[in-house]
Design an enzyme around this catalytic site. Structure first.
Site, mmCIF file in Angstrom:
data_model
loop_
_atom_site.group_PDB
_atom_site.id
_atom_site.type_symbol
_atom_site.label_atom_id
_atom_site.label_comp_id
_atom_site.label_asym_id
_atom_site.label_seq_id
_atom_site.Cartn_x
_atom_site.Cartn_y
_atom_site.Cartn_z
ATOM 1 N N ASN A 160 0.815 -1.219 0.000
ATOM 2 C CA ASN A 160 0.000 0.000 0.000
ATOM 3 C C ASN A 160 0.849 1.270 0.000
ATOM 4 O O ASN A 160 0.378 2.320 -0.444
ATOM 5 C CB ASN A 160 -0.964 0.010 1.188
ATOM 6 N N ASP A 161 2.062 1.187 0.486
ATOM 7 C CA ASP A 161 2.921 2.374 0.405
ATOM 8 C C ASP A 161 3.199 2.729 -1.053
ATOM 9 O O ASP A 161 3.246 3.905 -1.419
ATOM 10 C CB ASP A 161 4.245 2.127 1.132
ATOM 11 N N HIS A 162 3.414 1.712 -1.881
ATOM 12 C CA HIS A 162 3.630 1.992 -3.302
ATOM 13 C C HIS A 162 2.364 2.579 -3.926
ATOM 14 O O HIS A 162 2.423 3.545 -4.690
ATOM 15 C CB HIS A 162 4.048 0.718 -4.039
#
Lengths: 402, 388
Positions: A160-162
């Protein structure tokens, strides 16, 4: 010329989501000034950390000790020159420094502020602390990624960071386009939780419409009748889990199924009623998987992939990081991994995995190593504020440019 | 033409994407871009993707991914219809192409670019148009395997796993939207359009967090036994984030970013076991301390109520994550309070639908229902209203 040249971004991000966002924009030519400080440069935010080095390439490094008023003054001047200011601190940090959107938009009404907090501004959970694994759990990604009746397995990396970084880039570039029409900047409130929830949007819609609850389903598709649709074990290289070789094989229609049967030598079981249609194959997927595993078990995964692809059957080896770095012929053909020309002062030779966007007219082929704390103080403050080198050095001596 | 004060309301898009970029087009459409999605006369095959509304039979996959667009049918046997399809590109800012969209082969991109030099064409394909695998087929699972995401997902008792649904293609979709907007920015600044390739394989490989770091810098990590990490469930590469069972569910637990605060909490709870042993202060035992800390936390968490533990953790600024099911996400108070849900039509009903994953304070977007152009082959251009 790269496509985003001329855009100035002041970058107060840390860890992964924010730095990945600004890395994308920097790769495409934006002038990204990464703000850090001696006090904050620890663990994965330290320029000597490999993690930091990966996510902060192509940016310039400015040191500002924001606990000091002189640093806040410099920051305020920089913000007045910025097209974009981005942070992924807890809510309110930039406001407390006197460089929040409300403080700055009166003097620079074209500025675009992006706040990439975990839960967004407002709401009962807005102060909650999150990292990507937290978001995965809260947004249903951990629960749904697993095998039936196996408990949540979840994601082993910060997916989810990407996605949050990519969504941040989309938001920034959309706001720049809006500014072209309106002449005004604006504030963007990007909640990483909402990015995560959007990733299971179809299942949420299914819940609201049909009352159905999505469950983990391994490698099968939750809603579509494709079978076989799985990873099948092939001949291992050795006894370690990293020596295992697996091949993903998918048949989306009867043509692909018939092609697969042909490659398998049309064994008798292929003609059984249990496998005569996509629906039947899905209903009997466990039995089908057993046949598939028996067929693949002693075969070389790579050779079988090429055989199946040649026959029109989607198939792909499950690649590890070693495969990607050492032997993936597609990545090699595209020079996906490249090494920085200039050695990193702390890490030595460093690498870049290239931006996976190929612009015909504005190719993005510049990859420069991440910079040490304050390494670009002089060039940034000269370019953005017209400060002399002597003044910058004096600021460093005084301690607020550190 | 949209005129709702949205960020991209002046942007015209012809959407000939397939499942690898349709999410990216959705992002732009929900931000107000005027998106038309032509369909072959047999209908868009993506309308057959499940799940479906049990009442109307409508594809919910399509409702979600193809939101905020206008659709019309192209008669591939009619030269007039194909002329109008191609003519759309003369007035478009962006065009998305996907190899599995049959109409992508029916547009003459080079001719369109000659007529419309500012046109930006984003071509999203499994591997790009060159290289030894450029003709490979790669639905999501195969893309996930080759791209490296399956290799680090799953556990030692499972096969390598794909992420749920189509999370690999939402990555390529997000990259496609980013690429399109960068191309649009350049076109607006210079008047120069261009063609852009986005290979899904590289999008996935570039979004694997630790994977290349582990390979190139493994000697920096004392727990690295090889240049790759095996699949090991939810356990993060730092060994400090993992899903643990609770009394009544599961929790993503981490002692970061403040291990001392986590220890103090365990002491308060009387669940610290041997963690205060001075031996753990010795530098050679720090790694063992981290392992032991996670073991002690696991025992403690196993006896805790999930919901209570989650809120207690967050009160202490500990980034624990309650493992939520889809219905729990659907009823999440934070999403409700932020008015994230929007309404969309499915069959005859209006139902809550996931909203936009960013809030623009100046030019708010919205997920709107896709419309159907009541048109035939001779008046698409009039209906779209794109003549300048």
């Amino acid at each position: 010329m790269r496509p985003l040249e001329g855009i100035r971004i002041l970058d107060f991000t840390h860890v992964l989501a924010g730095p990945f966002c600004t890395r994308l924009l920097a790769d495409m030519g934006a002038d990204v000034v990464k703000v850090n400080s001696t006090k904050r440069a620890a663990a994965n935010n330290a320029p000597s950390s490999p993690y930091y080095a990966i996510w902060n390439r192509n940016k310039r490094a400015l040191a500002l000790d924001m606990s000091q008023d002189d640093a806040k003054g410099v920051a305020k001047s920089l913000v007045s020159q910025a097209d974009v200011v981005i942070d992924n601190f807890s809510l309110g940090v930039l406001d407390r420094w006197g460089i929040g959107f409300d403080d700055v938009s009166t003097s620079n009404d074209q500025v675009i502020y992006v706040q990439m907090s975990g839960m967004g501004s407002g709401g009962p959970w807005s102060d909650f602390v999150t990292y990507a694994p937290t978001i995965h759990a809260l947004a249903g990604l951990t629960y749904t990624t697993g095998v039936p009746d196996g408990g949540p397995i979840g994601l082993g990396f910060s997916y989810n960071d990407h996605q949050a970084g990519l969504h941040g880039a989309v938001a920034i570039l959309s706001a720049i386009e809006a500014r072209r029409q309106t002449g005004k900047g604006q504030r963007i409130d990007l909640a990483q939780f909402e990015v995560g929830a959007a990733m299971i949007g179809v299942s949420l819609l299914d819940y609201f419409v049909n009352g159905r609850e999505a469950k983990p389903c391994g490698n099968r598709l939750p809603y579509d009748k494709f079978a076989p649709h799985g990873c099948f074990q092939c001949r291992s290289y050795g006894g370690d889990i990293l020596d295992e070789r697996w091949l993903a094989i998918v048949c989306r229609d009867d043509d692909e199924w018939q092609a697969l049967c042909s490659v398998m030598g049309a064994p008798d079981w292929c003609r059984e009623e249990a496998f005569c249609s996509a629906e039947a194959r899905c209903e009997n997927a466990e039995e089908l998987d057993r046949h598939m595993n028996a067929w693949t078990r002693d075969q070389d995964a790579n050779e079988l992939m090429y055989t199946l692809q040649s026959a029109g059957v989607p198939a792909g080896v499950v690649q590890t990081g070693i495969d990607l770095a050492e032997s993936d012929p597609q990545l090699q053909a595209h020079e996906f991994i490249r090494f920085m020309d200039e050695p990193h002062p702390r890490l030595g030779e460093t690498f870049a995995d290239r931006l996976p966007i190929y612009f015909e007219r504005t190719p993005c082929e510049i990859y420069e190593r991440s910079r040490l704390l304050g390494e670009d103080n002089v060039s940034v403050l000269a370019d953005w504020l017209g400060m002399s080198e002597d003044d910058v050095r004096a600021g460093e001596e005084a301690g607020f440019l550190t | 033409m949209s005129n709702r004060g949205e960020a991209l309301q002046q942007t015209r898009i012809v959407d000939l994407s397939d499942d690898k970029a349709i999410y990216g087009v959705k992002l732009l459409a929900d931000l107000g871009a005027d998106v038309v999605r032509p369909e072959p006369s047999s209908g868009d095959p993506l309308r057959h993707r499940g799940p479906f509304d049990e009442e109307s039979g409508d594809s919910l996959w399509y409702t979600f991914f193809a939101s905020s667009r206008r659709h019309f049918k192209v008669d591939e046997t009619s030269s007039a219809s194909l002329y109008e399809l191609n003519a759309l590109l003369s007035s478009a800012d962006l065009c998305f192409l996907g190899r599995e969209n049959s109409l992508a082969d029916r547009v003459n991109v080079e001719a369109a670019r000659t007529r419309n030099p500012k046109l930006v064409v984003v071509d999203v394909s499994p591997f790009g148009n060159t290289g030894p695998w450029s003709d490979f087929k790669a639905p999501d699972l195969v893309a996930s395997a080759l791209g490296g995401s399956s290799g680090i997902t799953g556990d030692d008792y499972t096969p390598p796993l794909k992420l749920f649904g189509e999370l690999n293609f939402t990555i390529s979709g997000s990259y496609a939207a980013t690429a399109a907007l960068a191309g649009l920015y350049h076109a607006q600044e210079t008047g120069e359009g261009q063609s852009i390739e986005v290979p899904v394989h590289e999008c996935i490989a570039s979004s694997l967090e630790h994977v290349f770091m582990w390979y190139y810098y493994h000697e920096h990590f004392p727990n690295a036994r090889a240049k790759a990490l095996e699949r090991r469930g939810s356990l993060h590469w730092t060994n400090l984030y993992v899903v643990m069972p609770t009394k009544d569910g599961a929790m993503m637990v981490t002692p970061t970013p403040n291990l001392e605060a986590q220890l103090a909490w365990l002491v308060e709870e009387g669940s610290f076991q041997d963690l205060l042993d001075p031996k753990y202060e010795e530098p050679e035992n720090r790694r063992r301390y981290s392992q032991r800390l996670m073991e002690v936390i696991r025992e403690w968490v196993a006896a805790e109520d999930t919901e209570d533990l989650f809120f207690k953790a967050q009160e202490r600024h500990a980034p624990y994550g309650w493992v939520q099911t889809v219905p729990q996400v659907a009823n999440n108070p934070q999403l409700e309070a932020r008015s994230w849900w929007q309404k969309t039509r499915v069959g005859e009903r209006r139902v809550p639908s996931p909203g936009i994953p960013f809030q623009f304070l100046g030019t708010p977007g919205q997920v709107s229902e896709s419309g159907w152009l009541e048109t035939n082959a001779s008046n698409v251009l009039d209906a779209v209203g794109w003549e300048d």
